[in-house]
Design an enzyme around this catalytic site. Structure first.
Site, PDB file in Angstrom:
ATOM      1  N   ASN A   9       0.903  -1.205   0.114  1.00  0.00           N
ATOM      2  CA  ASN A   9      -0.101  -0.041  -0.228  1.00  0.00           C
ATOM      3  C   ASN A   9       0.902   1.156  -0.029  1.00  0.00           C
ATOM      4  O   ASN A   9       1.443   1.478   1.007  1.00  0.00           O
ATOM      5  CB  ASN A   9      -0.838   0.032   1.299  1.00  0.00           C
ATOM      6  N   LYS A  11      -0.003   4.188  -0.080  1.00  0.00           N
ATOM      7  CA  LYS A  11      -0.746   5.623   0.233  1.00  0.00           C
ATOM      8  C   LYS A  11      -0.535   6.591  -0.756  1.00  0.00           C
ATOM      9  O   LYS A  11      -0.503   6.662  -1.876  1.00  0.00           O
ATOM     10  CB  LYS A  11      -0.252   5.716   1.779  1.00  0.00           C
ATOM     11  N   GLU A  95      -7.094   4.613   7.600  1.00  0.00           N
ATOM     12  CA  GLU A  95      -6.429   6.191   7.627  1.00  0.00           C
ATOM     13  C   GLU A  95      -7.832   6.661   7.109  1.00  0.00           C
ATOM     14  O   GLU A  95      -8.115   7.772   7.175  1.00  0.00           O
ATOM     15  CB  GLU A  95      -5.239   6.131   6.567  1.00  0.00           C
ATOM     16  N   GLY A 169       2.898   2.362  10.651  1.00  0.00           N
ATOM     17  CA  GLY A 169       3.823   3.359  10.647  1.00  0.00           C
ATOM     18  C   GLY A 169       4.674   3.754  11.688  1.00  0.00           C
ATOM     19  O   GLY A 169       5.282   4.786  11.743  1.00  0.00           O
ATOM     20  N   SER A 208       3.495  -2.301  10.247  1.00  0.00           N
ATOM     21  CA  SER A 208       4.933  -2.014  10.424  1.00  0.00           C
ATOM     22  C   SER A 208       5.716  -3.608  10.234  1.00  0.00           C
ATOM     23  O   SER A 208       6.461  -4.092  10.690  1.00  0.00           O
ATOM     24  CB  SER A 208       5.504  -1.772  12.013  1.00  0.00           C
TER      25      SER A 208
HETATM   26  P1  PGA Z   1       3.122   0.168   7.449  1.00  0.00           P
HETATM   27  O1  PGA Z   1       1.556   0.322   6.951  1.00  0.00           O
HETATM   28  O2  PGA Z   1       3.285  -0.946   6.922  1.00  0.00           O
HETATM   29  O3  PGA Z   1       3.648   1.328   7.001  1.00  0.00           O
HETATM   30  O4  PGA Z   1       2.861   0.145   8.994  1.00  0.00           O
HETATM   31  C1  PGA Z   1       0.814  -0.647   6.838  1.00  0.00           C
HETATM   32  C2  PGA Z   1      -0.658  -0.117   6.371  1.00  0.00           C
HETATM   33  O5  PGA Z   1      -1.086   1.058   6.554  1.00  0.00           O
HETATM   34  O6  PGA Z   1      -1.236  -0.725   5.584  1.00  0.00           O
END
Ligand code: PGA
Length: 248
Positions: A9, A11, A95, A169, A208
């Site tokens: 993803n 984002k 989100e 994140g 993460s």
């Molecule tokens: P991250 O995000 O791996 O940066 O923690 C995961 C996600 O929001 O799908």
């Protein structure tokens, strides 16, 4: 057997040059035994698809509207995502739930629209830190799972991603026991609701996931892959995660 899935993803990150990572993934994983999906921002979907010829990488969107078309400025219709050749769409990411107040019912409607268009809906659920600390994580997950997954779902059209909000994140993850508990609960609930089909629906962990924790996470029962944010932005990070999943 559930085919494993590594989903990235991006984002609101990435660029046309950044899509070169698809070529790198192709070189690194020519005979890929797992599914790999990258979900770049909507303006990059067409460019991304131009890079996937002969590649194991599939392309997905990060959101869609619940309706097929109409007066919804700025939104993206699921049939159009399918028409350009994308195969997946993420719905209900925390989100979006947080920034746009998306409810479980709205997420279910989006997932149903995606499935009706022939896409695989990657439905995200996950508890907040307060809910985890109050001991309510499993209850929250159960409620979100019941409310966010459309009744017509099948293993071919649904993937569920468990993403604890506080792990996204942040570099923090639940313990392996905590992840295993949530995934076992999700599996039980999907089996109750969908019977044998519930056993075949893929469950991803997200939050993460990095090259250095992927092995442990992928060794857990009922973890069929990962939804990866930050570590999906470069082949250097995403490729070892694909390798870990392939070897799990
Ligand atoms: P991250 O995000 O791996 O940066 O923690 C995961 C996600 O929001 O799908």
């Amino acid at each position: 057997m559930r085919r494993k899935l590594a989903a990235g993803n991006w984002k609101m990150n990435g660029s046309i040059p950044a899509l070169d990572m698809i070529r790198k993934l192709n070189l690194a994983h020519p005979e890929c035994p797992v599914d790999v999906v990258l979900c770049p921002p909507a303006p990059l979907l067409g460019h991304a698809l131009q890079n996937t010829a002969g590649s194991p990488v599939m392309i997905g969107a990060q959101d869609c509207h619940a309706e097929e078309k109409g007066a919804h400025t700025g939104d993206t219709a699921a049939p159009l995502i399918a028409e350009i050749g994308a195969t997946h769409v993420i719905v209900g990411h925390s989100e979006r739930r947080a920034a746009y107040g998306e409810t479980d019912a709205q997420v279910a409607a989006k997932a149903a629209a995606a499935q009706a268009a022939g896409l695989i809906a990657i439905v995200c659920i996950g508890e907040s830190l307060d809910e985890r600390e109050d001991g309510r994580a499993l209850d929250v997950i159960e409620t979100q799972l019941a409310g966010s997954i459309p009744s017509g779902s099948a293993p071919e059209t649904l993937v569920v991603a468990y993403e604890p909000i506080w792990a996204i994140g942040t570099g923090k993850t639940p313990t392996m026991d905590e992840i295993a508990d949530v995934h076992a609960r999700m599996r039980a609930k999907l089996s109750d609701r969908f019977g044998a089909a519930g056993e075949s629906m893929r469950l991803l962990y997200g939050g993460s996931v990095k090259p250095d924790n992927a092995d442990n996470i992928f060794a857990l029962d009922n973890v069929d892959g990962a939804l990866v944010g930050g570590a999906s932005l470069s082949a250097e990070d995403f490729s070892p995660i694909i390798t870990a999943l392939s070897e799990s």
